[in-house]
Write an enzyme that holds these catalytic residues in place. Structure first.
Site, PDB file in Angstrom:
ATOM      1  N   ASP A  99     -20.730  -0.700  23.890  1.00  0.00           N
ATOM      2  CA  ASP A  99     -20.797   0.594  23.213  1.00  0.00           C
ATOM      3  C   ASP A  99     -21.700   1.514  24.016  1.00  0.00           C
ATOM      4  OD1 ASP A  99     -20.147   2.150  20.791  1.00  0.00           O
ATOM      5  OD2 ASP A  99     -20.055   0.198  19.830  1.00  0.00           O
ATOM      6  N   ASP A 206     -19.251   6.313  22.058  1.00  0.00           N
ATOM      7  CA  ASP A 206     -19.580   6.755  20.701  1.00  0.00           C
ATOM      8  C   ASP A 206     -19.592   8.288  20.617  1.00  0.00           C
ATOM      9  OD1 ASP A 206     -20.654   5.930  17.994  1.00  0.00           O
ATOM     10  OD2 ASP A 206     -22.373   7.116  18.675  1.00  0.00           O
ATOM     11  N   GLU A 263     -14.631   7.714  20.899  1.00  0.00           N
ATOM     12  CA  GLU A 263     -14.565   7.964  19.457  1.00  0.00           C
ATOM     13  C   GLU A 263     -14.424   9.474  19.273  1.00  0.00           C
ATOM     14  OE1 GLU A 263     -17.160   6.884  15.459  1.00  0.00           O
ATOM     15  OE2 GLU A 263     -18.209   7.419  17.307  1.00  0.00           O
ATOM     16  N   HIS A 340     -16.101  -1.225  12.662  1.00  0.00           N
ATOM     17  CA  HIS A 340     -17.382  -1.389  11.972  1.00  0.00           C
ATOM     18  C   HIS A 340     -17.720  -0.209  11.073  1.00  0.00           C
ATOM     19  CE1 HIS A 340     -18.109   1.145  15.391  1.00  0.00           C
ATOM     20  NE2 HIS A 340     -19.283   1.489  14.902  1.00  0.00           N
ATOM     21  N   ASP A 341     -17.005   0.904  11.213  1.00  0.00           N
ATOM     22  CA  ASP A 341     -17.267   2.098  10.401  1.00  0.00           C
ATOM     23  C   ASP A 341     -16.262   2.259   9.267  1.00  0.00           C
ATOM     24  OD1 ASP A 341     -19.530   3.020  11.706  1.00  0.00           O
ATOM     25  OD2 ASP A 341     -18.406   4.223  13.137  1.00  0.00           O
TER      26      ASP A 341
END
Length: 581
Positions: A99, A206, A263, A340-341
């Site tokens: 990440d 991210d 993202e 994960h979100d």
């Protein structure tokens, strides 16, 4: 004809370190735990792992508040453990991506400590500082009305230097100032090249479209008159210099043949996405478009909604738009339904009302994903059909800052009104990020085999771990796990069709039936999925190349040969091989 880049055919398995596997029985997942399960990961048929942040961090936002890009969070392990993991992946023919979190750091990062120490410090301009505004009566106010993603103002007052700093997320996550070229170079060296030189194969980037803010820092339009803060996506997403920054970043990444997946929320047009992923523009390989996973969320606050507030035609429309990237130019797309979100996809888009419906709908969703073109992403536990936490769990079991902040905001705004809090909990029980962060369910042993029975896991395992776990499903040929393995192998066997083929949407307005075709130079497929608990009739389209449709796969065993009726959450994929001239 140029070779296909490796990342286009990749099948990526996302790992959330805190919740995957605990090797030392302290209740927190760790890197040695991941290493111990690499054979399992490889057995799924995946080719790449994506590791969520394992960097040193005070963990206000589960590692997305990084205090040192070049160090590992001690409960997860050491730098030596990370090198072992990188090497162990490569020895198995797996790639590994990390990440890349560079919109912001932790407020404990040495850069920010220097920045906030004095207005004259050399790193002052590495972050975004602004003076206060004052109302007519002299009350101090933030520079604008932007709302943080986690609620409240996106600005925090700093007593030492008497200015506000910007934080689009938690107050402990100050935004870096990408306008400063020195800052950018430090980011590239510390967060990117340091790890690329250790052998990582790329990054999930991210909040990739938030680095360039609108330079005016104007107030956002008022959508919620009852609040001092407003949603401001249009002012901090897709800003005027974002593509300049990403081209600069790509100059470094391209030297390592590194994969990038950004993202990219609040970018809702094909043209807007192509600005990031067009091969000619040399910025990102692909992005996550969030239109599918944002189905049913609130427009003002994410949780200001009711469960399952979406319709199937909406899902079809956003997937059609995402798949169109493959035809609209030289772009590439991703396929995912969990991360994960997000809450668990079965609970959101299938059914967890009974074991039978859970398993059938979990397999049906696997068929949907594996039939779509683009790079495939699977989130840990998705392959065994993990679902949301039980509805009766209280707010005390929820650990995520987004969840707890929202619940507390509702409590304060309504003075603890029971009906309002009950509504908030229903939304959290359906959409909260916490559901994807429950410990991985390895076995029916205590604590789901995630950690020792004597340990206290950092987050409570789902109550259903004795029923849903890897050990139980591993040898069961009819399990969700076995079905995912089968679908991933079919995806590889028919890569031209399922990874690279052309998508054609059918039954566009049907409320329960999702049907689409995939075509390649040598074959075509017809995918038909029932998103309801009632039987649904369907019609097969005319076959390609003069050949009849043959059933390739179904998520139910006893499929009638020509019976064009789907039972609850049933899915089928038919294949027609074209006659080559």
């Amino acid at each position: 004809m140029s070779p296909i880049p490796w990342w286009k055919n990749a099948i990526v398995y996302q790992i959330y370190p805190a919740s995957f596997k605990d090797s030392n029985n302290d209740g927190v997942g760790d890197i040695p735990g991941i290493i111990s399960e690499l054979d399992y990961i490889q057995s799924l048929g995946v080719t790449t792992i994506w590791l969520c942040p394992m960097y040193d961090s005070p963990q206000h936002d589960m590692g997305y508040d990084i205090s040192d890009y070049q160090a590992v969070y001690p409960p997860y392990g050491t730098m030596e453990d990370m090198q072992v993991l990188i090497d162990a992946c490569h020895q198995r023919g797996l790639r590994i991506i990390l990440d890349l979190v560079v919109n912001h750091t932790s407020d404990l990062h040495e850069w920010f400590k220097a920045s906030r120490s004095s207005k004259t410090d050399p790193k002052r301009d590495w972050y975004i500082w602004r003076p206060a505004k004052y109302s007519d009566d002299g009350t101090r106010q933030p520079p604008n009305n932007w709302r943080s993603h986690f609620g409240g103002s996106a600005w925090e007052w700093d007593e030492t230097t008497q200015e506000y700093y910007l934080h689009l997320f938690a107050t402990q996550q100050p935004d870096l100032n990408w306008e400063n070229s020195e800052t950018r170079q430090a980011i590239y060296a510390s967060a990117m090249e340091f790890w690329l030189q250790k052998g990582v194969d790329g990054f999930r980037v991210d909040t990739v479209n938030m680095y360039s803010k609108h330079p005016s820092y104007a107030d956002a339009p008022i959508l919620d008159p009852s609040s001092d803060t407003q949603v401001a996506h249009s002012l901090f997403c897709n800003g005027p210099r974002i593509h300049e920054y990403l081209r600069e970043m790509n100059e470094i990444l391209s030297k390592y043949d590194a994969m990038t997946v950004g993202e990219c929320p609040n970018t809702h047009t094909i043209e807007g996405v192509l600005n990031y992923v067009s091969a000619a523009k040399k910025q990102l390989n692909m992005v996550f478009e969030f239109d599918v996973v944002e189905l049913g969320v609130g427009t003002d606050y994410k949780y200001s909604t009711t469960p399952r507030d979406w319709a199937l035609p909406q899902m079809k429309a956003v997937l059609k738009r995402s798949q169109a990237l493959m035809n609209a130019g030289d772009g590439w797309t991703t396929v995912f339904m969990e991360n994960h979100d997000q809450a668990r996809s079965i609970s959101r888009f299938g059914s967890d009302r009974s074991p039978e419906l859970r398993e059938t709908s979990g397999k049906m969703l696997a068929m949907l994903q594996c039939g779509l073109s683009g790079t495939q992403f699977i989130y840990q536990g998705q392959e065994i059909g993990m679902v949301n936490a039980p509805a009766q769990w209280p707010i005390s079991e929820y650990k995520d800052v987004e969840s707890t902040n929202y619940h507390e905001m509702i409590r304060q705004k309504t003075n603890g009104e029971p009906e309002a809090l009950q509504k908030a909990m229903k939304a959290l029980q359906h959409l909260a990020r916490d559901h994807g962060r429950l410990p991985m369910q390895w076995s029916a042993q205590a604590n789901a085999g995630f950690t020792a029975a004597t340990a206290k896991p950092w987050m409570r395992p789902n109550d259903n771990y004795a029923e849903i776990n890897v050990e139980r499903q591993r040898e069961d040929k009819s399990s969700v796990l076995s079905f995912w393995k089968r679908m991933l192998q079919l995806r590889k066997d028919h890569a031209d069709l399922f990874i690279h083929g052309t998508f054609g949407l059918l039954t566009e307005q049907h409320e329960q039936l999702f049907a689409y075709t995939k075509t390649s130079h040598s074959s075509s497929a017809f995918v038909v999925l029932n998103f309801s608990e009632e039987e649904q009739k369907f019609e097969r389209p005319a076959a390609m190349g003069g050949r009849d449709w043959e059933l390739l796969v179904s998520n139910l065993d006893d499929v009638g040969g020509s019976k064009d009726v789907l039972r609850a959450f049933e899915g089928r994929i038919y294949l027609s091989n074209q006659l080559c001239n």
